[in-house]
Design an enzyme around this catalytic site. Sequence first.
Site, mmCIF file in Angstrom:
data_model
loop_
_atom_site.group_PDB
_atom_site.id
_atom_site.type_symbol
_atom_site.label_atom_id
_atom_site.label_comp_id
_atom_site.label_asym_id
_atom_site.label_seq_id
_atom_site.Cartn_x
_atom_site.Cartn_y
_atom_site.Cartn_z
ATOM 1 N N ARG A 114 51.403 33.477 30.554
ATOM 2 C CA ARG A 114 50.030 33.995 30.415
ATOM 3 C C ARG A 114 49.946 34.588 29.015
ATOM 4 O O ARG A 114 50.524 35.655 28.750
ATOM 5 C CB ARG A 114 49.771 35.039 31.501
ATOM 6 C CG ARG A 114 48.399 35.684 31.479
ATOM 7 C CD ARG A 114 48.300 36.668 32.638
ATOM 8 N NE ARG A 114 47.108 37.491 32.598
ATOM 9 C CZ ARG A 114 45.968 37.197 33.205
ATOM 10 N NH1 ARG A 114 45.876 36.059 33.882
ATOM 11 N NH2 ARG A 114 44.932 38.012 33.148
ATOM 12 N N HIS A 141 42.385 27.778 31.477
ATOM 13 C CA HIS A 141 42.907 28.495 32.651
ATOM 14 C C HIS A 141 42.946 27.501 33.820
ATOM 15 O O HIS A 141 42.207 27.635 34.811
ATOM 16 C CB HIS A 141 42.008 29.689 32.973
ATOM 17 C CG HIS A 141 42.656 30.738 33.820
ATOM 18 N ND1 HIS A 141 43.904 30.576 34.401
ATOM 19 C CD2 HIS A 141 42.208 31.973 34.225
ATOM 20 C CE1 HIS A 141 44.202 31.660 35.105
ATOM 21 N NE2 HIS A 141 43.197 32.513 35.017
ATOM 22 N N GLN A 144 43.340 28.595 37.618
ATOM 23 C CA GLN A 144 42.142 29.206 38.171
ATOM 24 C C GLN A 144 41.135 28.135 38.589
ATOM 25 O O GLN A 144 40.596 28.162 39.697
ATOM 26 C CB GLN A 144 41.500 30.141 37.148
ATOM 27 C CG GLN A 144 40.213 30.792 37.621
ATOM 28 C CD GLN A 144 40.433 31.742 38.772
ATOM 29 O OE1 GLN A 144 41.225 32.661 38.678
ATOM 30 N NE2 GLN A 144 39.723 31.537 39.876
ATOM 31 N N ASP A 236 31.757 34.579 34.648
ATOM 32 C CA ASP A 236 32.987 35.244 34.221
ATOM 33 C C ASP A 236 32.595 36.395 33.311
ATOM 34 O O ASP A 236 31.433 36.542 32.913
ATOM 35 C CB ASP A 236 33.893 34.230 33.499
ATOM 36 C CG ASP A 236 35.287 34.784 33.202
ATOM 37 O OD1 ASP A 236 35.642 35.839 33.748
ATOM 38 O OD2 ASP A 236 36.015 34.164 32.406
ATOM 39 N N CYS A 276 36.056 34.516 38.695
ATOM 40 C CA CYS A 276 37.515 34.461 38.669
ATOM 41 C C CYS A 276 38.158 35.845 38.751
ATOM 42 O O CYS A 276 39.365 35.939 38.989
ATOM 43 C CB CYS A 276 37.993 33.736 37.413
ATOM 44 S SG CYS A 276 37.406 34.480 35.874
ATOM 45 N N ARG A 304 44.422 30.933 44.825
ATOM 46 C CA ARG A 304 45.271 30.791 43.640
ATOM 47 C C ARG A 304 46.718 30.514 44.064
ATOM 48 O O ARG A 304 47.405 29.685 43.475
ATOM 49 C CB ARG A 304 45.219 32.071 42.792
ATOM 50 C CG ARG A 304 43.954 32.257 41.962
ATOM 51 C CD ARG A 304 43.924 31.335 40.755
ATOM 52 N NE ARG A 304 45.045 31.576 39.871
ATOM 53 C CZ ARG A 304 45.090 32.539 38.946
ATOM 54 N NH1 ARG A 304 44.071 33.354 38.792
ATOM 55 N NH2 ARG A 304 46.146 32.673 38.167
#
Length: 317
Positions: A114, A141, A144, A236, A276, A304
């Site tokens: 990450r 991502h 996600q 988001d 998310c 996830r």
Amino acid sequence: MTTTTLVAPISLSTDLLTGAEWSPAHTRELLHLAADIKARPVRYASTLHGKFIALIFEKPSLRTRVTFDVGIQSMGGAVVFLDHTQASASLGKRESIADVARNLDRWVHGIVARVYSQKVLEEMAANASIPVINALSDKFHPCQALADFFTLEERFGALRGFKLTYVGDGNNVCHSLLYLGARLGVNLRIATPSNYAPDDDVIADSRRVAKETKAKIELFTDPREAVEDVQAVYTDAWTSMGFEAEEKVRSEVFKPYQVNRKLMALAERGAAFMHCLPAHRGHEVTSEVLDGAQSVVLDQSENRMYVQKAILHTLFR
């Protein structure tokens, strides 16, 4: 006597850096595998037996760290957590990223990272023979987005022709929704301020794949127009990690893009609201919508883990 077998591993690229590595067929198969893992976790309890996976985090995390950690351990693997969230410990500062990757290549069986920059992931993958998974970067991502589409498939069924609108910043999540939505045949409407549209290269690649899957990709600047009669609305944070210096400007620019009751009312009856997380209540979404009956944000969060377990099962067998 009837015997049960694991869903066959999918033949994919060694790494998951963007989501564009996968064909439309492979993307659909991954969601099928995730569903089997969610329904029958015991079948996959030894997938990672004897495997050590390094988790490298430059950014703080709740969902990503816990879902990967629990997912790996529930499949019999072990986690080595490398905390690079402090500025003094940022990747490439103490030693080169290439050297980090080459060393980890000798000790562990895979890397989940990450990071702030997509280039860090690319350099790691170029210098390690073990799988590298993008757990978030500035540009993509994929874990996600896969969980998002898995959530929609659970709720609505087959996704070909499904109508999804993303409202807000054309950021990493938006890019991954485009890449993977195009591969699943989803009709995507992206509503952003003109200066915050998704990257041209992502749009071009997504439209190329969309020709094969009959998906539609449309760009808007008016969120009301983009949301009309769709089956799900996604937003988001207006200011992603790494862009904090722009927060004041972004808060003004994005005000018309808030997802609230009035905007959701323009969508199809029963449309899902998606985010998310973490969410900034009163900014990109109101609490009324985030906590409302149409919200599937906790389903996204839960899923996830199953999607990431499917990725792990595929890449580390």
